[in-house]
Design an enzyme around this catalytic site. Structure first.
Site, PDB file in Angstrom:
ATOM      1  N   PRO A   5       0.842  -1.211   0.000  1.00 55.51           N
ATOM      2  CA  PRO A   5       0.000   0.000   0.000  1.00 55.51           C
ATOM      3  C   PRO A   5       0.874   1.257   0.000  1.00 55.51           C
ATOM      4  O   PRO A   5       1.726   1.416   0.855  1.00 55.51           O
ATOM      5  CB  PRO A   5      -0.790  -0.095   1.316  1.00 55.51           C
ATOM      6  CG  PRO A   5      -0.437  -1.392   1.931  1.00 55.51           C
ATOM      7  CD  PRO A   5       0.701  -2.004   1.201  1.00 55.51           C
ATOM      8  N   GLU A   6       0.663   2.093  -0.975  1.00 53.32           N
ATOM      9  CA  GLU A   6       1.396   3.348  -1.075  1.00 53.32           C
ATOM     10  C   GLU A   6       0.495   4.487  -0.593  1.00 53.32           C
ATOM     11  O   GLU A   6      -0.663   4.250  -0.257  1.00 53.32           O
ATOM     12  CB  GLU A   6       1.820   3.583  -2.535  1.00 53.32           C
ATOM     13  CG  GLU A   6       2.771   2.520  -3.081  1.00 53.32           C
ATOM     14  CD  GLU A   6       4.199   2.671  -2.541  1.00 53.32           C
ATOM     15  OE1 GLU A   6       4.473   3.643  -1.817  1.00 53.32           O
ATOM     16  OE2 GLU A   6       5.021   1.800  -2.851  1.00 53.32           O
TER      17      GLU A   6
END
Ligand SMILES: [Zn+2]
Length: 271
Positions: free
Chosen positions: A2-3
């Site tokens: 997850p960015e």
């Protein structure tokens, strides 16, 4: 992984379900995440009302009057809002239950995520205190990057991914924004002019914004019983496109490794 756009989408996805809601229970099935979940979390958090659902870098902060939960999704974490009757599965490590018959459930197969608690100002917590500016804030601008980079010989891509310089520019976004700004990822940060930073900064902001907007289409997944909320497919110009033709000039995209991360670029148009 997850960015920043996924984390911001997660924040927006959970906020309407838990804001101003009272915590009725905390269920911890596996306390050994990146750091152990504090033993006192259940006691401290139960009966508290979530006053704010905030993001700083890739951390989500659930603020209450007694303290703040600091959440991080690590490498593989995801958050969903579910009915308590949905049975927890193998990697569903933490539930925070609310008085509206909803549960915030953390799934994290690789267990690099974090669930921490602080009574002090969370922005001064050791994990957050030294973070650089948010990429979408005005404070993050070309002049700032130019000044920060003057004594840094490190490659620009590595420089951009340093969270003390700016938070949330992950590998994909660093690759894509350097392509958009026609900057070679291996160029020393100190050898880039202000004029080129003036191209790079808007590229970073626009790529992140676009990704957050795309994430908006996945918001329904946060209340979807099966699977994980989407780590959205983005339209990528260079990332993952080794040997394919550059969209601008047709040259084959080159892959290299920098700081143990894959870099993709066009050696013809990125100088
Ligand atoms: Zn090219």
């Amino acid at each position: 992984m997850p960015e920043l756009p996924e984390v911001e989408t997660s924040r927006r996805g959970i906020e309407p379900h838990i804001l101003n809601r009272k915590v009725t229970n905390v269920i911890i099935r596996q306390k050994q995440l990146r750091w152990p979940i504090p033993a006192t979390l259940k006691k401290q958090l139960t009966s508290q009302i979530i006053r704010q659902v905030e993001r700083r870098g890739k951390y989500i902060l659930l603020r209450t009057d007694a303290g703040t939960v600091i959440l991080h999704l690590g490498m593989s974490g995801s958050l969903r809002i579910l009915k308590p009757s949905i049975t927890a599965e193998k990697h569903d490590h933490v539930d925070i239950c609310f008085n509206n018959n909803k549960v915030l459930r953390l799934r994290d197969p690789r267990r690099f995520g974090a669930v921490l608690w602080t009574k002090a100002d969370p922005l001064k917590h050791k994990l957050l205190a030294n973070l650089g500016p948010e990429p979408l804030d005005d404070e993050f601008n070309a002049q700032y990057l130019f000044e920060q980079s003057r004594n840094r010989k490190v490659a620009i891509k590595t420089f951009l991914m340093n969270s003390h310089i700016v938070v949330g520019v992950g590998n994909i976004y660093a690759n894509e924004s350097l392509f958009a700004a026609t900057i070679n990822p291996g160029r020393g940060a100190n050898r880039i002019s202000l004029a080129r930073y003036q191209k790079l900064v808007p590229a970073i902001k626009s790529i992140l914004k676009k990704s957050i907007e795309q994430g908006g289409t996945t918001l329904k997944d946060f209340i979807n019983e099966d699977g994980n909320p989407g780590y959205f497919q983005q339209t990528l110009a260079v990332y993952g496109r080794e040997s394919e033709a550059c969209n601008r000039c047709g040259t084959a995209i080159t892959k290299m490794v920098q700081n143990q991360r894959s870099t993709f670029y066009c050696r013809q148009c990125q100088k």
